[in-house]
Design an enzyme around this catalytic site. Structure first.
Site, mmCIF file in Angstrom:
data_model
loop_
_atom_site.group_PDB
_atom_site.id
_atom_site.type_symbol
_atom_site.label_atom_id
_atom_site.label_comp_id
_atom_site.label_asym_id
_atom_site.label_seq_id
_atom_site.Cartn_x
_atom_site.Cartn_y
_atom_site.Cartn_z
ATOM 1 N N LEU A 524 -3.886 -4.659 4.453
ATOM 2 C CA LEU A 524 -3.110 -4.514 3.228
ATOM 3 C C LEU A 524 -1.642 -4.253 3.501
ATOM 4 C CD1 LEU A 524 -5.583 -2.260 1.205
ATOM 5 C CD2 LEU A 524 -5.205 -4.716 0.934
ATOM 6 N N GLY A 525 -1.328 -3.626 4.627
ATOM 7 C CA GLY A 525 0.056 -3.293 4.928
ATOM 8 C C GLY A 525 0.137 -2.405 6.143
ATOM 9 N N ASP A 643 8.413 12.647 0.947
ATOM 10 C CA ASP A 643 8.586 11.225 1.277
ATOM 11 C C ASP A 643 8.221 10.352 0.078
ATOM 12 O OD1 ASP A 643 9.342 9.141 2.907
ATOM 13 O OD2 ASP A 643 7.374 8.900 3.815
#
Length: 836
Positions: A524-525, A643
């Site tokens: 997916l990434g 983050d």
């Protein structure tokens, strides 16, 4: 001498002719006659230059309409349309006075497209645009008014206008929404007065109520809390009790506001809109319905809606869901039914059964139900007594200034407020009151016994867990040895700290099968510490597997932190951790699968971003805000994410946002507001200046990141996309430049640009700029931001200059920055960032 006298005499007729022409020209500026029509694209302007009347085309349309709009404002705000249901298809239209004296719109064939339709009008008539925005048709022989646009409104309610309902003829003057922002034809939503026993204003969807204001107290609508706190407009209801109920709208004590009106949007929102003198931007301090709970009858009969509840609908005390299965699915419109029969019902059914009389349970600060009946009783005690003695009365409320309200049918459209509203007293069987009292008694007795039992159980559990922990450590050691790994003492200690027994454990084999042995087609990434894969468990459930890279030197620490943090969190706007896997060198986190991947994958894609209209973007912003509010204030742990960015916001199948990636999150103690760190982690462009330069982080650090993220969502541009822009080094600098030049509207993503939502978009940009102010003390808390987004705080402070930053040696860091666009920066040297 004689020559001079002759010249003077000859000049008099010329002067008279000139003056007469000037007078005709001046009066023609705001007047239409049979000899002075308006031909497309001509227009006339009101005497005070506030309004303009002429031909226009809506956004994304070539059709031509005759309308009235605010003059000298670049963002056109059309407040009235004549031929809204019969557009002209070219620019040959004419607005004139017909031979019979009516005001008409003609097409290119001189056929009547629209008419004022006054029966038997005077032949000698003219139409004039007043400075209030009212187009008035008058009899020129006596000056009498024979027709006016204020009595035939479109979607806007201006000062001086009246919305009314005739109780006998049912003749109504209401607003009717446009079908869409590009189509002014009559839409399905209408707005006006509902002439009940106590007048209320309603928005109808067709013939069905869609929103209501609550009863009129004589000064305010008690179902609109903002009218108590920040609502400065003055709405006046006039009820002659015999024939007409009408409403007028004015603005009180605000000379700085040059333009203001109520407008009904195409999606059914009634919006209070104004513009400050000298400003181009429109502001919306209030609109309704703003939440799900404001939609009429959301929770059905005898249900109560609380926007802060989970779920938002609950049955009133003494009632149960009418259909438990539907209720559990989130379909609450069926409402609730009474749990215990009232004494009056028993008497009627049994012919006089003896029993204790009914009682009342109080529901505080609510929007009272629809269809209230006003009693002549003017005392709260008498109000209660009167309702109790009337078997058909099932609830009452006493409101100072209004008096006693009673209800005899289903109680529908109740909403819980945090303030304002009224206290509603609901009739229940006496046994329901007894249940409430007996519950309190049981609690008082059970608590001491329960505490003693818990203490004994804790001691026995501690002894048992100590033995189990020893056995588990031996098993884990044997497991690592079989895999050829010899974990050191610190890693073993960390594994114990995160208490893996508290969350489901998956085996490496199980996840390998689910992801087809981590096949690249399922990737997916790439996250900050390793790849993420899509998988499907044997049960059929889709999952996302975050596999920490073995080359990541800091992976174990972030892994431990993420498990420790997210396993204790449950919120609809936070991604849900389903389990983890720790076998040898393998460390994996298993999350719920998000089919639309991350926000940046949709927002910054030229094709995919088109699915993100303004409503979806606003929902994403508000969802992220609610998720942060939970982290900062509402969860049992106070967590700073550190983050927050578009790639760490995931989207479910309905594009609802879920905050993810808690590898860098920090848990604060109960009384801790900020902390310092020598190791700055995060992503350039999203980091607050005090954190990037001094290592000092707090809730306001996340607020800064939220502000950057909000501006990215509004603009559709990455913060980093400005690094090679000649005009600006950051999105913040670019936004601030536009704000100072009063051109902030240019920041809005063109794919979502919509005049009807522009004021709301500009408000969100304003909030974003408040979040990114340079000094943390100036930034609002996330709880304040959520109230700003929901318009519970209407007036926004003026933002101060944002923090501008740039990275030294950009050219030498290009390779690393390419990866940082999708990954978090794990080691950031504080000296590489310089405040500007």
């Amino acid at each position: 001498m004689e020559l001079t006298r002759l010249m003077t005499l000859l000049s008099i007729p010329v002067l008279i002719f000139y003056c007469s022409c000037t007078i005709v020209f001046c009066t023609a500026i705001n007047t239409i006659t049979s000899t002075q029509p308006i031909n497309d694209p001509e227009a006339i302007v009101s005497n005070g230059a506030t309004f303009k009347l002429g031909f226009f085309s809506p956004v994304n349309s070539t059709n031509r309409y005759v309308g009235i709009w605010y003059n000298q404002i670049s963002v056109k705000a059309v407040v009235w349309v004549a031929n809204r249901d019969k557009p002209l298809n070219d620019s040959s239209g004419i607005l004139t006075i017909s031979k019979d004296g009516n005001l008409v719109v003609l097409d290119r064939h001189k056929q009547i497209v629209w008419s004022s339709d006054v029966p038997n009008p005077p032949v000698n008539s003219s139409a004039q645009l007043s400075n209030s925005g009212n187009l008035v048709l008058r009899d020129d022989s006596n000056g009498n008014k024979i027709w006016e646009s204020f009595e035939h409104p479109s979607d806007s309610f201006l000062q001086g206008m009246k919305l009314s309902t005739n109780k006998f003829t049912d003749e109504k003057i209401r607003l009717t929404a446009w079908k869409s922002p590009s189509d002014p034809s009559s839409g399905r939503f209408t707005f006006g007065i509902n002439p009940l026993n106590i007048p209320e204003i309603y928005v109808w969807n067709g013939s069905h109520p869609y929103w209501r204001s609550g009863p009129w107290s004589g000064q305010i609508f008690i179902g609109i809390p903002q009218m108590v706190s920040v609502y400065n407009r003055r709405i006046q209801i006039l009820d002659d009790k015999e024939r007409n109920v009408s409403m007028t709208y004015t603005y009180a004590n605000e000379p700085s506001l040059s333009t203001l009106y109520l407008t009904l949007s195409s999606d059914g929102n009634i919006m209070d809109t104004y513009r400050e003198e000298g400003k181009e931007t429109w502001k919306i301090p209030w609109s309704a319905p703003a939440t799900e709970c404001e939609v009429y009858g959301k929770c059905g009969p005898f249900g109560s809606c609380n926007v802060h509840g989970a779920p938002i609908c609950t049955c009133l005390q003494g009632f149960n869901p009418n259909d438990i299965e539907e209720w559990s699915r989130g379909n609450w419109t069926g409402g609730c039914v009474r749990r215990s029969q009232l004494q009056c019902e028993k008497n009627n059914s049994t012919g006089g059964e003896k029993g204790k009389e009914d009682a009342f349970l109080k529901l505080k600060t609510v929007k009272v139900p629809a269809f209230a009946e006003l009693s002549t009783t003017y005392s709260e005690d008498k109000c209660k007594s009167e309702c109790l003695n009337n078997c058909s009365c099932i609830a009452y409320a006493y409101y100072s200034g209004l008096g006693c309200m009673e209800w005899s049918g289903d109680l529908i459209d109740i909403q819980k407020f945090s303030y304002a509203g009224a206290d509603l007293n609901i009739r229940v069987a006496y046994s329901e009151l007894g249940k409430k009292r007996s519950t309190k008694l049981v609690v008082k007795i059970a608590v001491p016994i329960g505490l003693l039992t818990i203490a004994i159980c804790i001691y026995l559990s501690w002894r048992w867990m100590a033995r189990q922990r020893g056995r588990k450590n031996k098993r884990e050691k044997m497991l690592f040895e079989r895999r050829g790994v010899n974990p050191d003492h610190s890693n073993e200690k960390n594994l114990n700290q995160i208490k893996l027994e508290d969350i489901p454990l998956f085996s490496f084999e199980e996840l390998a099968i689910a992801t087809d042995n981590f096949h690249v087609a399922n990737k997916l990434g790439q996250g900050g510490f390793g790849p993420v894969y899509k998988g499907k468990l044997l049960s059929g459930q889709d999952i996302a597997v975050k596999r920490l890279s073995s080359s990541s030197g800091q992976g174990l620490e972030e892994f431990m932190n993420e498990v420790r943090v997210i396993s204790k969190l449950q919120h609809r706007n936070l991604v849900r951790l389903l389990g983890c896997c720790v076998e040898g060198e393998e460390k994996m986190l298993i999350y719920e699968y998000m089919p639309n991947k991350s926000l940046d994958a949709v927002l910054f894609d030229p094709i995919k971003k088109k699915v993100l209209d303004w409503r979806k973007r606003a929902n994403i912003i508000e969802g992220i805000g609610r998720g942060l509010l939970y982290l900062h204030r509402d969860s049992r742990l106070k967590i700073i994410h550190r983050d927050l960015k578009t790639s760490n916001v995931l989207l479910d199948e309905n594009l609802n946002p879920k905050i993810s990636d808690f590898g860098m999150a920090k848990i604060f103690g109960g009384n801790q507001d900020q902390a310092n760190t020598g190791r700055v982690v995060g992503t350039f462009g999203y980091m607050a200046p005090e954190y990037a330069m001094e290592g000092r982080f707090s809730e306001k650090s996340d607020v800064f990141s939220f502000g950057v993220l909000l501006l990215e969502i509004l603009s559709g541009r990455k913060n980093t996309s400005f690094y090679h822009d000649e005009e600006s080094l950051s999105l913040l600098r670019f936004a601030w430049k536009l704000w100072k030049e009063d051109m902030i509207v240019k920041l809005i993503d063109p794919t979502t640009s919509d005049p009807y939502f522009q004021v709301e978009m500009l408000r969100y940009i304003h909030i974003g700029l408040l979040c990114v102010q340079e000094f943390a003390a100036n930034r609002p808390t996330i709880s304040t931001i959520v109230l700003m987004l929901s318009r519970e705080i209407a007036n926004l402070p003026t933002p101060k200059q944002p923090a501008f930053s740039e990275i030294k040696g950009v050219s030498s860091m290009q390779n690393s920055q390419q990866s940082q666009r999708s990954c978090s920066s794990n080691n950031v040297t504080v000296t590489t960032i310089v405040g500007r």
